[in-house]
Design a protein around this motif. Structure first.
Motif, PDB file in Angstrom:
ATOM      1  N   LEU A  45       0.834  -1.206   0.000  1.00  0.00           N
ATOM      2  CA  LEU A  45       0.000   0.000   0.000  1.00  0.00           C
ATOM      3  C   LEU A  45       0.872   1.260   0.000  1.00  0.00           C
ATOM      4  CD1 LEU A  45      -2.798  -1.056   2.526  1.00  0.00           C
ATOM      5  CD2 LEU A  45      -3.099  -0.582   0.081  1.00  0.00           C
ATOM      6  N   ARG A  46       1.944   1.243   0.807  1.00  0.00           N
ATOM      7  CA  ARG A  46       2.861   2.385   0.829  1.00  0.00           C
ATOM      8  C   ARG A  46       3.490   2.587  -0.550  1.00  0.00           C
ATOM      9  NH1 ARG A  46       3.579   0.940   6.146  1.00  0.00           N
ATOM     10  NH2 ARG A  46       5.112  -0.673   5.766  1.00  0.00           N
ATOM     11  N   ASN A  47       3.876   1.486  -1.189  1.00  0.00           N
ATOM     12  CA  ASN A  47       4.482   1.572  -2.516  1.00  0.00           C
ATOM     13  C   ASN A  47       3.521   2.161  -3.542  1.00  0.00           C
ATOM     14  OD1 ASN A  47       6.864   0.504  -1.565  1.00  0.00           O
ATOM     15  ND2 ASN A  47       6.384  -1.585  -2.180  1.00  0.00           N
ATOM     16  N   HIS A  48       2.229   2.037  -3.290  1.00  0.00           N
ATOM     17  CA  HIS A  48       1.218   2.610  -4.181  1.00  0.00           C
ATOM     18  C   HIS A  48       0.853   4.032  -3.780  1.00  0.00           C
ATOM     19  CE1 HIS A  48       0.217  -0.631  -6.937  1.00  0.00           C
ATOM     20  NE2 HIS A  48       0.429  -1.470  -5.939  1.00  0.00           N
ATOM     21  N   GLY A  49       1.612   4.592  -2.825  1.00  0.00           N
ATOM     22  CA  GLY A  49       1.411   5.982  -2.464  1.00  0.00           C
ATOM     23  C   GLY A  49       0.322   6.241  -1.435  1.00  0.00           C
ATOM     24  N   VAL A  50      -0.179   5.198  -0.795  1.00  0.00           N
ATOM     25  CA  VAL A  50      -1.190   5.399   0.234  1.00  0.00           C
ATOM     26  C   VAL A  50      -0.505   5.991   1.463  1.00  0.00           C
ATOM     27  CG1 VAL A  50      -2.900   4.273   1.721  1.00  0.00           C
ATOM     28  CG2 VAL A  50      -2.606   3.507  -0.646  1.00  0.00           C
ATOM     29  N   GLU A  51      -1.056   7.094   1.963  1.00  0.00           N
ATOM     30  CA  GLU A  51      -0.470   7.771   3.112  1.00  0.00           C
ATOM     31  C   GLU A  51      -1.013   7.204   4.412  1.00  0.00           C
ATOM     32  OE1 GLU A  51      -1.009  11.964   2.719  1.00  0.00           O
ATOM     33  OE2 GLU A  51      -0.137  12.000   0.715  1.00  0.00           O
ATOM     34  N   ASN A  52      -0.244   7.379   5.478  1.00  0.00           N
ATOM     35  CA  ASN A  52      -0.656   6.985   6.832  1.00  0.00           C
ATOM     36  C   ASN A  52      -0.988   5.503   6.965  1.00  0.00           C
ATOM     37  OD1 ASN A  52      -0.348   9.623   7.813  1.00  0.00           O
ATOM     38  ND2 ASN A  52      -2.354  10.161   7.000  1.00  0.00           N
ATOM     39  N   VAL A  53      -0.328   4.679   6.194  1.00  0.00           N
ATOM     40  CA  VAL A  53      -0.550   3.233   6.275  1.00  0.00           C
ATOM     41  C   VAL A  53      -0.111   2.696   7.630  1.00  0.00           C
ATOM     42  CG1 VAL A  53       0.111   0.999   5.294  1.00  0.00           C
ATOM     43  CG2 VAL A  53      -0.403   2.909   3.789  1.00  0.00           C
ATOM     44  N   VAL A  54       0.847   3.384   8.257  1.00  0.00           N
ATOM     45  CA  VAL A  54       1.353   2.893   9.532  1.00  0.00           C
ATOM     46  C   VAL A  54       0.216   2.745  10.542  1.00  0.00           C
ATOM     47  CG1 VAL A  54       2.004   5.132  10.535  1.00  0.00           C
ATOM     48  CG2 VAL A  54       3.192   3.065  11.225  1.00  0.00           C
ATOM     49  N   TRP A  55      -0.776   3.632  10.494  1.00  0.00           N
ATOM     50  CA  TRP A  55      -1.882   3.534  11.449  1.00  0.00           C
ATOM     51  C   TRP A  55      -2.755   2.335  11.168  1.00  0.00           C
ATOM     52  CZ3 TRP A  55      -2.282   4.658  16.078  1.00  0.00           C
ATOM     53  CH2 TRP A  55      -1.542   5.712  16.587  1.00  0.00           C
ATOM     54  N   LEU A  56      -3.029   2.111   9.900  1.00  0.00           N
ATOM     55  CA  LEU A  56      -3.824   0.942   9.540  1.00  0.00           C
ATOM     56  C   LEU A  56      -3.073  -0.325   9.939  1.00  0.00           C
ATOM     57  CD1 LEU A  56      -6.225  -0.382   8.105  1.00  0.00           C
ATOM     58  CD2 LEU A  56      -4.949  -0.143   5.964  1.00  0.00           C
ATOM     59  N   GLU A  57      -1.796  -0.371   9.618  1.00  0.00           N
ATOM     60  CA  GLU A  57      -0.964  -1.524   9.941  1.00  0.00           C
ATOM     61  C   GLU A  57      -0.890  -1.744  11.448  1.00  0.00           C
ATOM     62  OE1 GLU A  57       3.564  -3.136   9.023  1.00  0.00           O
ATOM     63  OE2 GLU A  57       3.058  -1.071   8.547  1.00  0.00           O
ATOM     64  N   THR A  58      -0.645  -0.677  12.199  1.00  0.00           N
ATOM     65  CA  THR A  58      -0.527  -0.784  13.655  1.00  0.00           C
ATOM     66  C   THR A  58      -1.838  -1.214  14.290  1.00  0.00           C
ATOM     67  OG1 THR A  58       1.219   0.870  13.687  1.00  0.00           O
ATOM     68  CG2 THR A  58       0.070   0.475  15.767  1.00  0.00           C
ATOM     69  N   ALA A  59      -2.940  -0.607  13.856  1.00  0.00           N
ATOM     70  CA  ALA A  59      -4.248  -0.960  14.430  1.00  0.00           C
ATOM     71  C   ALA A  59      -4.591  -2.422  14.158  1.00  0.00           C
ATOM     72  CB  ALA A  59      -5.332  -0.043  13.870  1.00  0.00           C
ATOM     73  N   LEU A  60      -4.326  -2.892  12.942  1.00  0.00           N
ATOM     74  CA  LEU A  60      -4.610  -4.293  12.628  1.00  0.00           C
ATOM     75  C   LEU A  60      -3.728  -5.232  13.435  1.00  0.00           C
ATOM     76  CD1 LEU A  60      -5.123  -4.151   8.771  1.00  0.00           C
ATOM     77  CD2 LEU A  60      -6.819  -4.824  10.477  1.00  0.00           C
ATOM     78  N   LYS A  61      -2.445  -4.918  13.522  1.00  0.00           N
ATOM     79  CA  LYS A  61      -1.549  -5.776  14.289  1.00  0.00           C
ATOM     80  C   LYS A  61      -1.947  -5.795  15.759  1.00  0.00           C
ATOM     81  CE  LYS A  61       2.561  -5.504  11.381  1.00  0.00           C
ATOM     82  NZ  LYS A  61       3.950  -4.988  11.311  1.00  0.00           N
ATOM     83  N   GLU A  62      -2.290  -4.628  16.277  1.00  0.00           N
ATOM     84  CA  GLU A  62      -2.693  -4.578  17.680  1.00  0.00           C
ATOM     85  C   GLU A  62      -3.948  -5.422  17.907  1.00  0.00           C
ATOM     86  OE1 GLU A  62      -3.733  -1.477  21.158  1.00  0.00           O
ATOM     87  OE2 GLU A  62      -1.905  -1.354  19.995  1.00  0.00           O
ATOM     88  N   ALA A  63      -4.913  -5.305  17.012  1.00  0.00           N
ATOM     89  CA  ALA A  63      -6.140  -6.095  17.154  1.00  0.00           C
ATOM     90  C   ALA A  63      -5.831  -7.589  17.050  1.00  0.00           C
ATOM     91  CB  ALA A  63      -7.151  -5.685  16.086  1.00  0.00           C
ATOM     92  N   ILE A  64      -4.942  -7.957  16.151  1.00  0.00           N
ATOM     93  CA  ILE A  64      -4.563  -9.362  15.984  1.00  0.00           C
ATOM     94  C   ILE A  64      -3.857  -9.871  17.238  1.00  0.00           C
ATOM     95  CG2 ILE A  64      -3.009 -10.907  14.708  1.00  0.00           C
ATOM     96  CD1 ILE A  64      -3.765  -9.153  12.192  1.00  0.00           C
ATOM     97  N   PHE A  65      -2.892  -9.093  17.749  1.00  0.00           N
ATOM     98  CA  PHE A  65      -2.195  -9.496  18.979  1.00  0.00           C
ATOM     99  C   PHE A  65      -3.173  -9.593  20.148  1.00  0.00           C
ATOM    100  CE2 PHE A  65       1.898  -8.108  17.064  1.00  0.00           C
ATOM    101  CZ  PHE A  65       2.648  -9.217  17.383  1.00  0.00           C
ATOM    102  N   PHE A  66      -4.064  -8.618  20.251  1.00  0.00           N
ATOM    103  CA  PHE A  66      -5.014  -8.628  21.354  1.00  0.00           C
ATOM    104  C   PHE A  66      -5.879  -9.884  21.286  1.00  0.00           C
ATOM    105  CE2 PHE A  66      -9.201  -7.814  23.126  1.00  0.00           C
ATOM    106  CZ  PHE A  66      -8.860  -7.481  24.418  1.00  0.00           C
ATOM    107  N   ASN A  67      -6.401 -10.186  20.112  1.00  0.00           N
ATOM    108  CA  ASN A  67      -7.250 -11.365  19.968  1.00  0.00           C
ATOM    109  C   ASN A  67      -6.465 -12.633  20.281  1.00  0.00           C
ATOM    110  OD1 ASN A  67      -9.821 -12.637  18.986  1.00  0.00           O
ATOM    111  ND2 ASN A  67      -8.341 -13.606  17.622  1.00  0.00           N
ATOM    112  N   TYR A  68      -5.237 -12.699  19.814  1.00  0.00           N
ATOM    113  CA  TYR A  68      -4.394 -13.862  20.064  1.00  0.00           C
ATOM    114  C   TYR A  68      -4.159 -14.054  21.562  1.00  0.00           C
ATOM    115  CZ  TYR A  68      -0.271 -16.879  19.820  1.00  0.00           C
ATOM    116  OH  TYR A  68       0.613 -17.900  19.979  1.00  0.00           O
ATOM    117  N   ARG A  69      -3.772 -12.951  22.220  1.00  0.00           N
ATOM    118  CA  ARG A  69      -3.536 -13.029  23.666  1.00  0.00           C
ATOM    119  C   ARG A  69      -4.812 -13.378  24.424  1.00  0.00           C
ATOM    120  NH1 ARG A  69      -1.625  -7.991  23.898  1.00  0.00           N
ATOM    121  NH2 ARG A  69      -3.177  -7.486  25.451  1.00  0.00           N
ATOM    122  N   GLN A  70      -5.897 -12.739  24.036  1.00  0.00           N
ATOM    123  CA  GLN A  70      -7.152 -12.963  24.758  1.00  0.00           C
ATOM    124  C   GLN A  70      -7.603 -14.414  24.614  1.00  0.00           C
ATOM    125  OE1 GLN A  70     -10.396 -10.502  23.523  1.00  0.00           O
ATOM    126  NE2 GLN A  70     -11.463 -10.779  25.454  1.00  0.00           N
ATOM    127  N   ALA A  71      -7.456 -14.959  23.430  1.00  0.00           N
ATOM    128  CA  ALA A  71      -7.882 -16.336  23.201  1.00  0.00           C
ATOM    129  C   ALA A  71      -7.052 -17.320  24.022  1.00  0.00           C
ATOM    130  CB  ALA A  71      -7.767 -16.678  21.718  1.00  0.00           C
TER     131      ALA A  71
END
Length: 173
Positions: A45-71
């Motif tokens: 997405l960054r290579n395609h010029g999408v800005e602020n991808v870090v937030w999307l990436e961070t939010a998804l990773k955080e949600a994935i880690f949270f779900n993994y830990r919670q489970a």
């Protein structure tokens, strides 16, 4: 201006992120593989010029880690109300982005966050209080919520948060 092909590619990449997220919520696949795939797609997405991808990436990773830990540690959730639980404030290096969270193991939690935030994270402060105090801080700064437990704080609000954490720590001693 993105061409029709670019728009189709971007839509496909974003769709792939959604599929990965839903799979993680359903506890499908290995954690490391899922997180790595999110990074690869975010890079595309960054290579395609999408800005602020870090937030999307961070939010998804955080949600994935949270779900993994919670489970895997459902019984640990009750311990987050325990007196040994710390409320922590962490900041992304070189950005006004703060995370307000609670944990029983600060070192482990910071390592997890470091895996999600490529810029690096610094602990600003900790205080006792468990999820009750954490929720109060979330409400206090809700106008500045960026995503999940992340807050974009102007300098005066960052100073207020740091003072609140410092005071809570001092009140406990």
């Amino acid at each position: 201006m993105a061409t029709g092909t670019d728009k189709g590619c971007l839509a496909s990449l974003i769709s792939e992120l959604g599929i990965l997220y839903r799979a993680a919520l359903n506890d499908e696949g290995e954690l490391a593989d899922t997180v790595a795939e999110v990074s690869v797609i975010a890079g595309a997405l960054r290579n395609h010029g999408v800005e602020n991808v870090v937030w999307l990436e961070t939010a998804l990773k955080e949600a994935i880690f949270f779900n993994y830990r919670q489970a895997r540690t459902e019984n640990d959730r009750g311990r987050l109300h325990h007196a040994e639980t710390l409320v922590y404030v962490a900041k992304i290096k070189n950005a006004p982005l703060y995370k307000i969270g609670a944990t029983t193991n600060l070192d482990r939690r910071m390592k997890e966050i470091a895996n999600m935030v490529p810029q690096g994270v610094v602990v600003i402060g900790t205080a006792p209080g468990g999820t009750g105090y954490e929720a109060r801080l979330h409400r206090q700064f809700k106008a500045f919520r960026e995503a999940g437990e992340w807050f974009r704080l102007p300098p005066n609000q960052a100073e207020m948060l740091e003072n609140m954490i410092r005071q809570a720590r001092n009140d406990d001693t």
